[in-house]
Design an enzyme around this catalytic site. Structure first.
Site, PDB file in Angstrom:
ATOM      1  N   ASP A 457      34.687  42.302  38.620  1.00  9.79           N
ATOM      2  CA  ASP A 457      33.822  41.138  38.460  1.00  9.79           C
ATOM      3  C   ASP A 457      33.814  39.927  37.595  1.00  9.79           C
ATOM      4  O   ASP A 457      34.594  40.326  36.594  1.00  9.79           O
ATOM      5  CB  ASP A 457      32.311  42.146  38.526  1.00  9.79           C
ATOM      6  CG  ASP A 457      31.174  41.242  39.059  1.00  9.79           C
ATOM      7  OD1 ASP A 457      31.323  40.103  39.285  1.00  9.79           O
ATOM      8  OD2 ASP A 457      30.293  42.047  39.539  1.00  9.79           O
ATOM      9  N   ASP A 522      26.794  38.143  47.439  1.00 15.39           N
ATOM     10  CA  ASP A 522      25.876  39.109  47.122  1.00 15.39           C
ATOM     11  C   ASP A 522      24.781  39.263  48.178  1.00 15.39           C
ATOM     12  O   ASP A 522      23.803  40.072  48.012  1.00 15.39           O
ATOM     13  CB  ASP A 522      25.197  38.816  45.586  1.00 15.39           C
ATOM     14  CG  ASP A 522      26.110  39.483  44.533  1.00 15.39           C
ATOM     15  OD1 ASP A 522      26.795  40.392  44.877  1.00 15.39           O
ATOM     16  OD2 ASP A 522      25.767  39.646  43.386  1.00 15.39           O
TER      17      ASP A 522
HETATM   18  C1  DGJ Z   1      27.556  41.145  40.827  1.00 16.39           C
HETATM   19  C2  DGJ Z   1      28.271  41.786  42.194  1.00 16.39           C
HETATM   20  O1  DGJ Z   1      28.452  40.820  42.942  1.00 16.39           O
HETATM   21  C3  DGJ Z   1      27.437  42.787  42.276  1.00 16.39           C
HETATM   22  O2  DGJ Z   1      28.161  43.329  43.870  1.00 16.39           O
HETATM   23  C4  DGJ Z   1      27.548  43.984  41.580  1.00 16.39           C
HETATM   24  O3  DGJ Z   1      28.644  44.447  41.487  1.00 16.39           O
HETATM   25  C5  DGJ Z   1      26.959  43.447  40.355  1.00 16.39           C
HETATM   26  N1  DGJ Z   1      27.628  42.323  39.811  1.00 16.39           N
HETATM   27  C6  DGJ Z   1      26.921  44.303  39.160  1.00 16.39           C
HETATM   28  O4  DGJ Z   1      26.548  43.790  37.989  1.00 16.39           O
END
Ligand code: DGJ
Length: 722
Positions: A457, A522
């Site tokens: 991430d 997300d």
């Molecule tokens: C952002 C990501 O897009 C989510 O899927 C998740 O992993 C969060 N970060 C975790 O902090």
């Protein structure tokens, strides 16, 4: 002092061909090659015949010579359009002009390097062009070398300058934000400059580094369209500019922060690659070219992609609240519905209980996992699933052991306040000691446990990204993350990596040299996803598109969709589940299990072939995956209630007009919720039961009848050539 005159050096035509495209440059020994053509395939041997300048009378009140668009148009030749290079040496050598051109063929009619020297400004530009025969994709990049005795400050260096014919009239680019990536933006081309830039230090949600340019009448399936993408995960810029000969120039490159392009004597600046292509078969033809190129880049463990395993990701089920027993129970529930890879998201590492602390401390949290992760991983493996782990290596929270030990490791500018985002700073991973620290920590986890997957991430934009030297660190950071990924992959070649950046903030052809899946967004709301995925698929193939079945109501929109619609929208991508499967009703569990099984049955056909997309006037968005010469899967999503008394048929122009297809509806696991008006209509009953043979020509031109469905439902059909 010499005066510029018509060049009298002979012209050499450089011609590159692929299956459906050609490019032609006119090279002279003492200037940059002139762009003559980039368009649909010309016959072998076709040539402009005469040099361009011999065909163009000079306009009134012009310079006393003709300066057409070149491969590297520069300010110093009397070029009034955007220059491909803006550079100087303490204010001098500000106007560059190529004085010598050497042509080096790498592969006849396929790949060439143009070595372009400016003897006055003391620099060399090496432009590499490769045109792939099968995919029609042109990959172009530029390397600038400082041949002078003093530093050269580069403000802008186009990775490529491409010509677009004058009939181009529209540019489709992608804007967006967190939880809505790939937001289509359509602009008319005109004599005004068209420009998109991103200075967020990553590929970004807001501005995808690429676009599609269309000619009048171009559709999803027909007409001449052009596309280009900068394969780069940092700052970027692209410009389309009208030129006085009626064509356009399109430049793409890295946006350099002031000072970032300083080249010491002898040093070089290598641009990222531009991946560009054209198609006479509309947007879907263009997508096929991009998909082919991306597939060729993916570096799979074992050399080839295996069927994409169904994921369960813990994020929306638990957020930071991950504890061994509930997580194990979720793993058990996941295995029971058919999940194949279980990914432990954020919250597992030392001190990570919320988003305000711990990034940098990459070992299991002692309170949550007193015996480490081994026990959980064994549980997951015993259930027959692979284990994956979330990390965010490039980030550091001020509240972390790592920051307390090394506050200087964060990118920062002396005298300026630290700007946090999501309470975090960015680690300067171009520092060898920071990169070694991360390698050691992640390597220790991967060496100690059978972890087969990292969700990597990157949750913030870069702001005052100063290196220890005080110089800007944006591009150094991007190269450092590629290097770290490559180093970890070399040490653990069996591990796949997902590129995530708050959802889809880092989706590009460069990071995908090191990664194998992207977290598209997300936002898991299925209606929003139809839109996001449509933009995504213009450039990227479905098998790398992380697509999860979320909960209802969706956490990021508050909207509720049926289990069937959520599953049907996720089905064509790399399927995953992101909900607390422990608490599903029996009916939902059965239905989800059924969809997962359906995905397993269909994934080989959904992935690896072509993708066609389209939309009807009556609220149906559709995509077809596969091979029109063999078998296709059609997924038609009704995203809005019908506004027609009779639902229009769906034309499938990709079908072979000379062939017949056996058409059969694919039964959806528990049947969609709501009323199915079509169930008693003979055609739909037949398609659902045994299917029937239809003319390809009829389906292509008149169309496949669509059932009268409720909004937010899907209709899935298999077409098999008979
Ligand atoms: C952002 C990501 O897009 C989510 O899927 C998740 O992993 C969060 N970060 C975790 O902090």
């Amino acid at each position: 002092m010499t005066t510029a005159n018509l060049p009298d050096t002979p012209a050499e035509f450089i011609v590159l061909h692929s299956r459906n495209s050609s490019l032609v440059l006119e090279a002279h020994a003492d200037e940059a090659p002139i762009w003559r053509y980039w368009g649909p395939r010309l016959p072998d041997g076709a040539s402009p015949g005469v040099p361009l300048r011999d065909t163009r009378p000079l306009p009134s009140f012009n310079l006393d010579f003709d300066q057409p668009l070149t491969l590297v148009p520069t300010f110093g030749v009397g070029w009034f359009g955007q220059s491909a290079l803006l550079a100087h040496r303490a204010g001098r050598d500000f106007a560059q002009a190529v004085t010598r051109c050497e042509v080096e063929w790498l592969a006849p009619a396929r790949a060439v390097v143009l070595h372009l020297t400016d003897a006055v400004a003391a620099l060399r530009l090496d432009v590499t062009l490769r045109l792939d025969e099968a995919s029609d994709v042109l990959v172009a990049s530029t390397r600038l070398t400082n041949l002078g005795d003093d530093a050269l400050d580069v403000q802008w260096l186009a990775a490529a300058t491409l010509p677009l014919p004058g009939q181009c009239d529209t540019v489709r680019s992608y804007a967006g934000q967190h939880v809505h990536e790939f937001l289509l933006q359509t602009d008319r081309l005109s004599r005004s400059l068209w420009r998109r830039e991103s200075r967020r230090g990553r590929t970004s949600h807001d501005c995808f580094p690429g676009a599609v340019v269309t000619t009048p009448g171009a559709t999803d399936d027909a007409g001449l369209v052009y596309g280009a993408h900068l394969a780069w995960s940092g700052n970027h810029q692209q410009t389309i500019e009208w030129l006085h000969d009626g064509q356009y120039q399109w430049q793409l490159g890295e946006w350099l922060a002031p000072g970032e392009g300083r080249l010491a004597p002898g040093a070089s600046l290598q641009t990222p690659e531009v991946v560009a292509t054209l198609s006479s078969a509309g947007l879907n033809g263009l997508a096929a070219n991009f998909h082919a190129e991306l597939r060729a880049r993916l570096d799979w463990p074992g050399g080839a992609m295996r069927p994409r395993p169904v994921h369960l990701n813990t994020w929306e089920g638990f957020y930071f609240d991950v504890h061994p027993e509930p997580v194990k129970a979720l793993a058990t529930a996941a295995a029971a519905v058919g999940v194949e890879r279980f990914v432990l998201d954020d919250g597992w590492f030392h001190g990570r209980h919320h988003d305000r602390a711990a990034l940098g401390d990459w070992w299991p949290d002692e309170t949550k996992f007193p015996v480490g992760l081994g026990d959980l991983i064994t549980h997951v493996n015993d259930l027959g699933m692979e284990f994956g782990l979330w990390v965010e290596p490039e980030m550091i929270n001020p509240d972390s052991d790592l920051y307390r030990a090394h506050p200087d490791w964060a990118l920062q500018l002396e005298g300026r306040p630290l700007i946090t985002a999501r309470n975090q700073l960015v680690l300067d991973i171009a520092r060898p000691e920071a990169a070694d620290y991360l390698f050691d920590k992640i390597d220790a986890l991967l060496s100690a446990h059978p972890i087969r997957y990292l969700k990597w991430d990157h949750n913030r934009d870069l702001t005052t990204a100063g290196l220890a030297s005080g110089l800007p660190g944006y591009r150094a950071q991007v190269h450092a993350v590629y290097a770290l990924m490559a180093r970890l992959r070399a040490a653990h070649p069996e591990v796949e990596i997902e590129s995530c950046s708050g959802g889809g903030g880092r989706i590009d052809f460069a990071v995908l040299r090191h990664t194998h899946r992207v977290w598209t967004s997300d936002c898991i709301d299925a209606l929003s996803r139809v839109d996001i995925q449509r933009g995504f698929l213009q450039f990227f193939p479905p098998e790398i598109m992380g697509a999860h079945v979320g909960t209802a109501p969706a956490h990021t929109t508050g909207r509720t969709q049926s289990m069937a619609f959520r599953c049907a929208v996720a089905l064509p991508g790399h399927l995953g589940v992101e909900l607390d499967a422990r608490h599903l009703s029996d009916a939902d569990t059965r239905e989800l299990r059924g969809w997962i099984q359906l995905y397993k049955d269909l994934r080989e056909r959904l992935h690896g072939g072509r993708v066609w997309q389209g939309e009807t006037a009556d609220g149906v968005v559709w995509q077809a995956h596969g091979d029109a010469a063999d078998e296709l899967l059609l997924l038609a999503y009704r995203v809005r209630p019908s506004t027609h008394r009779y639902t229009p048929a769906l034309r499938l122009p990709m079908l072979d007009a000379t062939a017949r297809y056996h058409v059969q509806e694919i039964a959806q696991p528990a049947g969609p919720e709501g009323v199915w008006y079509h169930t008693a209509i003979p055609h739909f009953v037949e398609l659902r039961r045994e299917g029937r043979a239809c003319d390809g020509a009829w389906l292509a031109q008149a169309g496949l009848p669509l059932p009268r469905e409720l909004a937010e439902t899907a209709y899935i059909v298999r077409l098999r050539r008979v």
